[in-house]
Design an enzyme around this catalytic site. Structure first.
Site, mmCIF file in Angstrom:
data_model
loop_
_atom_site.group_PDB
_atom_site.id
_atom_site.type_symbol
_atom_site.label_atom_id
_atom_site.label_comp_id
_atom_site.label_asym_id
_atom_site.label_seq_id
_atom_site.Cartn_x
_atom_site.Cartn_y
_atom_site.Cartn_z
ATOM 1 N N ARG A 1 4.873 -7.174 -1.979
ATOM 2 C CA ARG A 1 5.002 -5.400 -1.295
ATOM 3 C C ARG A 1 6.007 -4.423 -1.186
ATOM 4 N NH1 ARG A 1 0.488 -3.003 -0.132
ATOM 5 N NH2 ARG A 1 1.180 -1.198 -0.508
ATOM 6 N N HIS B 1 -5.993 0.832 -5.517
ATOM 7 C CA HIS B 1 -5.207 0.188 -4.413
ATOM 8 C C HIS B 1 -4.012 -0.305 -5.746
ATOM 9 C CE1 HIS B 1 -2.241 -0.573 -0.929
ATOM 10 N NE2 HIS B 1 -3.304 -1.513 -0.495
ATOM 11 N N CYS C 1 -5.183 -10.007 -0.284
ATOM 12 C CA CYS C 1 -4.667 -8.859 -0.216
ATOM 13 C C CYS C 1 -4.282 -7.954 1.590
ATOM 14 C CB CYS C 1 -5.401 -7.093 -0.322
ATOM 15 S SG CYS C 1 -6.771 -7.095 0.707
ATOM 16 N N ARG D 1 -1.911 7.437 1.985
ATOM 17 C CA ARG D 1 -3.191 6.758 1.879
ATOM 18 C C ARG D 1 -3.989 7.640 2.332
ATOM 19 N NH1 ARG D 1 -3.821 1.251 5.106
ATOM 20 N NH2 ARG D 1 -3.138 0.282 2.393
ATOM 21 N N GLN E 1 -0.926 -2.625 -4.402
ATOM 22 C CA GLN E 1 -1.490 -3.732 -4.076
ATOM 23 C C GLN E 1 -1.394 -4.777 -5.478
ATOM 24 O OE1 GLN E 1 -1.905 -5.175 -1.593
ATOM 25 N NE2 GLN E 1 -2.162 -6.941 -2.226
ATOM 26 N N ASP F 1 -10.851 -10.093 0.379
ATOM 27 C CA ASP F 1 -11.085 -8.989 0.426
ATOM 28 C C ASP F 1 -11.919 -8.756 1.413
ATOM 29 O OD1 ASP F 1 -9.791 -6.362 1.537
ATOM 30 O OD2 ASP F 1 -10.610 -5.696 -0.437
#
Ligand code: CP
Length: 349
Positions: free
Chosen positions: A299, A131, A271, A104, A134, A230
């Site tokens: 996830r 991402h 998310c 990340r 995701q 988001d």
């Protein structure tokens, strides 16, 4: 960077992405019954996190444990990434000790540099651009919560709010499967033309779907099968909070009133982490229409599939019996000859 790495869903064909999603399905089913095989026994995952994380960190670490492997949490300040050592040198060293790297990063280019120098797969755990883990999770979650009688291709995602990294990767992954995508937000925060161009190209290849950007969120959600939002600001955007709040609130907050404009079968997605009372109200995120916690759980299942997809076939799992016997004999011979010299061998009491 090659397709040995998972930096962007656009590097993969819909067929490959579909195959990964099928692997998610079988691994999730196995997990439900406590039957995940140790496919990555003795394998190690290096996890670089330049920013905080709950879902990405925990899902990768638990996925690796469930598959019989081991994960290391590597934080800037505790490793030399880009400080005292180049990103490329860190990648080369990690490649000699780990079987796969997840990162990340603040800047997408760091991932590109890691992948270029690494000889093991690099998986994008979020960058300032996208991402993709995701996005795969979101597609899988949508497949589990399709409106009656619809396929993925029949569905429209309406992404409400800022043009975040999650917006770009979801737009691109969904368009690969011929889904329609609408980004509804304030004019200054809409997805840029280059993102839209990629999505439309994906949809042309799929032979289905449209991509639209609009400020008209009320009309947009009327067609939604999935309403997604988001955060409106992220780490590093603290100084912009007043301007962003003024641009997004109240029109782009996902409220019960906005959800009531969508078809009754439309689901709410996020998310996470969510800023409750900011981009979404408690009433919506805690409602029957919300699938955010099923989405978060997925996830874990997606990370298991990605780790297996990119790592399983790279190294032999069952060394030839003769080779194993050769090494066992060499080690036994060494122990027989030297064990009397080991530290503590003559300790008494
Ligand atoms: N959705 C997501 O990536 O969550 P984390 O920031 O907690 O990893």
């Amino acid at each position: 960077m090659t397709t040995d790495d998972f930096l962007d869903t656009n590097d993969f064909t819909p067929r490959e992405l579909g195959d990964i999603l099928s692997l998610v399905r079988v691994l999730k089913d196995a997990d439900r019954d406590g039957c995940v095989p140790a496919l990555l026994q003795r394998r190690s995952l290096g996890m670089i996190f330049e920013e905080p994380s709950t879902r990405t960190r925990v899902s990768f670490e638990v996925a690796m444990a469930k598959l019989g492997g081991h994960a290391l949490y590597l934080r800037p300040g505790e490793i030399h990434l880009g400080v005292r050592e180049s990103i490329a040198d860190t990648a080369r060293v990690l490649s000699t000790m780990c079987d796969v790297i997840e990162a990340r990063v603040v800047k997408h280019d760091t991932l590109v540099q890691l992948a270029a120098a690494s000889t093991v797969p690099v998986i994008n755990g979020l960058s300032d651009y996208n991402h993709p883990t995701q996005a795969l999770c979101d597609l899988f979650t949508m497949m589990e919560h399709l409106p009656p009688g619809k396929t993925l291709e029949d569905c429209t995602i309406v992404f409400v709010g800022d043009r975040t990294n999650v917006c770009s990767s979801l737009m691109h992954a969904a368009s690969s499967f011929g889904m329609s995508f609408v980004h509804a937000g304030p004019a200054n925060y809409l997805a840029p033309p280059e993102w839209v161009e990629i999505a439309r190209r994906n949809q042309a290849d799929a032979g289905h779907g449209t991509t639209t950007v609009t400020t008209d969120v009320e009309d947009a959600v009327a067609e939604a099968d999935f309403v997604y939002t988001d955060t409106w600001w992220w780490i590093g955007q603290e100084a912009e909070v007043p301007a962003r709040r003024a641009a997004f609130m109240p029109r782009y907050q996902v409220t019960t009133g906005l959800m009531d404009r969508a078809p009754a079968t439309a689901r709410f997605m996020h998310c996470l982490p969510a800023s409750r009372g900011v981009e979404v109200t408690d009433e919506v995120i805690d409602s029957e229409r919300s699938i955010v916690f099923a989405q978060a759980e997925n996830r874990l299942h997606v990370e298991k599939a990605l780790l297996v997809w990119f790592t399983y076939a790279r190294v032999p799992h069952d060394p030839p019996a003769e080779l194993a016997a050769h090494h066992a004999a060499a080690i036994q011979a060494y122990l027989a000859e030297h064990q009397g010299e080991f530290v503590g061998a003559h300790r008494t009491g």
